[in-house]
Design an enzyme around this catalytic site. Structure first.
Site, PDB file in Angstrom:
ATOM      1  N   ASP A 246      64.120   0.361  -0.202  1.00 36.87           N
ATOM      2  CA  ASP A 246      65.077  -0.165  -1.370  1.00 36.87           C
ATOM      3  C   ASP A 246      65.920  -0.784  -0.689  1.00 36.87           C
ATOM      4  O   ASP A 246      66.844  -0.225  -0.495  1.00 36.87           O
ATOM      5  CB  ASP A 246      64.644   0.689  -2.993  1.00 36.87           C
ATOM      6  CG  ASP A 246      64.626  -0.301  -4.083  1.00 36.87           C
ATOM      7  OD1 ASP A 246      65.209  -0.993  -3.471  1.00 36.87           O
ATOM      8  OD2 ASP A 246      63.546  -0.575  -4.698  1.00 36.87           O
TER       9      ASP A 246
ATOM     10  N   HIS B  16      55.666  -4.647  -6.462  1.00 35.70           N
ATOM     11  CA  HIS B  16      55.896  -3.347  -5.833  1.00 35.70           C
ATOM     12  C   HIS B  16      55.548  -1.909  -6.086  1.00 35.70           C
ATOM     13  O   HIS B  16      56.351  -2.083  -7.253  1.00 35.70           O
ATOM     14  CB  HIS B  16      57.134  -3.670  -5.414  1.00 35.70           C
ATOM     15  CG  HIS B  16      58.218  -4.360  -6.538  1.00 35.70           C
ATOM     16  ND1 HIS B  16      58.397  -4.722  -7.685  1.00 35.70           N
ATOM     17  CD2 HIS B  16      59.037  -2.765  -6.983  1.00 35.70           C
ATOM     18  CE1 HIS B  16      58.851  -5.828  -7.892  1.00 35.70           C
ATOM     19  NE2 HIS B  16      59.668  -3.812  -8.002  1.00 35.70           N
ATOM     20  N   LEU B  17      55.498  -1.439  -5.329  1.00 36.78           N
ATOM     21  CA  LEU B  17      55.187   0.084  -5.643  1.00 36.78           C
ATOM     22  C   LEU B  17      56.713   0.582  -4.695  1.00 36.78           C
ATOM     23  O   LEU B  17      57.133   0.940  -3.824  1.00 36.78           O
ATOM     24  CB  LEU B  17      53.504   0.662  -4.758  1.00 36.78           C
ATOM     25  CG  LEU B  17      53.885   2.440  -4.790  1.00 36.78           C
ATOM     26  CD1 LEU B  17      52.881   2.908  -6.679  1.00 36.78           C
ATOM     27  CD2 LEU B  17      53.185   3.619  -4.216  1.00 36.78           C
ATOM     28  N   HIS B  18      56.806   1.936  -6.034  1.00 36.60           N
ATOM     29  CA  HIS B  18      57.756   2.997  -5.466  1.00 36.60           C
ATOM     30  C   HIS B  18      57.342   3.792  -5.075  1.00 36.60           C
ATOM     31  O   HIS B  18      56.949   5.111  -5.933  1.00 36.60           O
ATOM     32  CB  HIS B  18      58.537   2.626  -6.602  1.00 36.60           C
ATOM     33  CG  HIS B  18      60.054   1.033  -7.128  1.00 36.60           C
ATOM     34  ND1 HIS B  18      61.117   1.159  -6.706  1.00 36.60           N
ATOM     35  CD2 HIS B  18      59.448   0.315  -7.991  1.00 36.60           C
ATOM     36  CE1 HIS B  18      61.535   0.027  -7.237  1.00 36.60           C
ATOM     37  NE2 HIS B  18      60.518  -0.089  -8.536  1.00 36.60           N
TER      38      HIS B  18
END
Length: 162
Positions: free
Chosen positions: A50, A119-121
């Site tokens: 990120d 989107h996966l954090h």
């Protein structure tokens, strides 16, 4: 092959799936952005750091297919969500995160998603996140839904009703 849907230009990825050529995550996921450092990828998913990390380790897992967000998912996408979580766990392990119980993994719920692409954090360690990150990704955040509740919502059709 391409189609135009409103202002969104849709192309087909190498796998034949839809890709929005104006979406930064589609560009990254399909090797069309030279700036992104890809940490892990397969035919379906891509993982990268990120750019505005909320924790020491903060990675994003995105699908190569353009999917707007978690609220547009259907129950048939549960395996995709589970594979996204698995890739997030693998990248955390690869980067020497020793306590996989001290992680936050999940999705921002629209309208609180900065990029309209699922989107996966994957964040760790969660216990050392600052107060701003706790607001965005913490257990009390109304903007962030972890993987397990996401799957529960998909099973109960709470996200969408097609």
């Amino acid at each position: 092959m391409s189609d135009s849907i409103g202002n969104m230009a849709i192309n087909k990825s190498h796998s034949g799936e839809d890709v929005d050529k104006k979406c930064i995550f589609c560009l990254i996921a399909n090797d069309q952005d030279e700036e992104a450092e890809i940490l892990k990828k397969d035919d379906e998913l891509v993982c990268f750091r990120d750019t505005k990390p909320g924790a020491t380790h903060h990675y994003l897992v995105v699908s190569r297919t353009h999917i707007n967000n978690c609220k547009t998912l259907q129950a048939d996408r549960i395996p995709l969500v589970e594979r996204m979580e698995e890739m997030g766990r693998r990248i955390l392990k690869k980067n020497k995160v020793s306590d996989l119980n001290d992680v936050r993994m999940g999705f921002h719920v629209p309208p609180f998603s900065s990029v309209p692409h699922l989107h996966l954090h994957a964040l760790a360690p969660a216990t050392t996140m600052n107060s701003r990150s706790q607001l965005r990704y913490g257990p009390q955040s109304c903007w962030f839904i972890p993987v397990s509740p996401t799957v529960t919502c998909l099973l109960s059709s709470k996200f969408s009703s097609k």
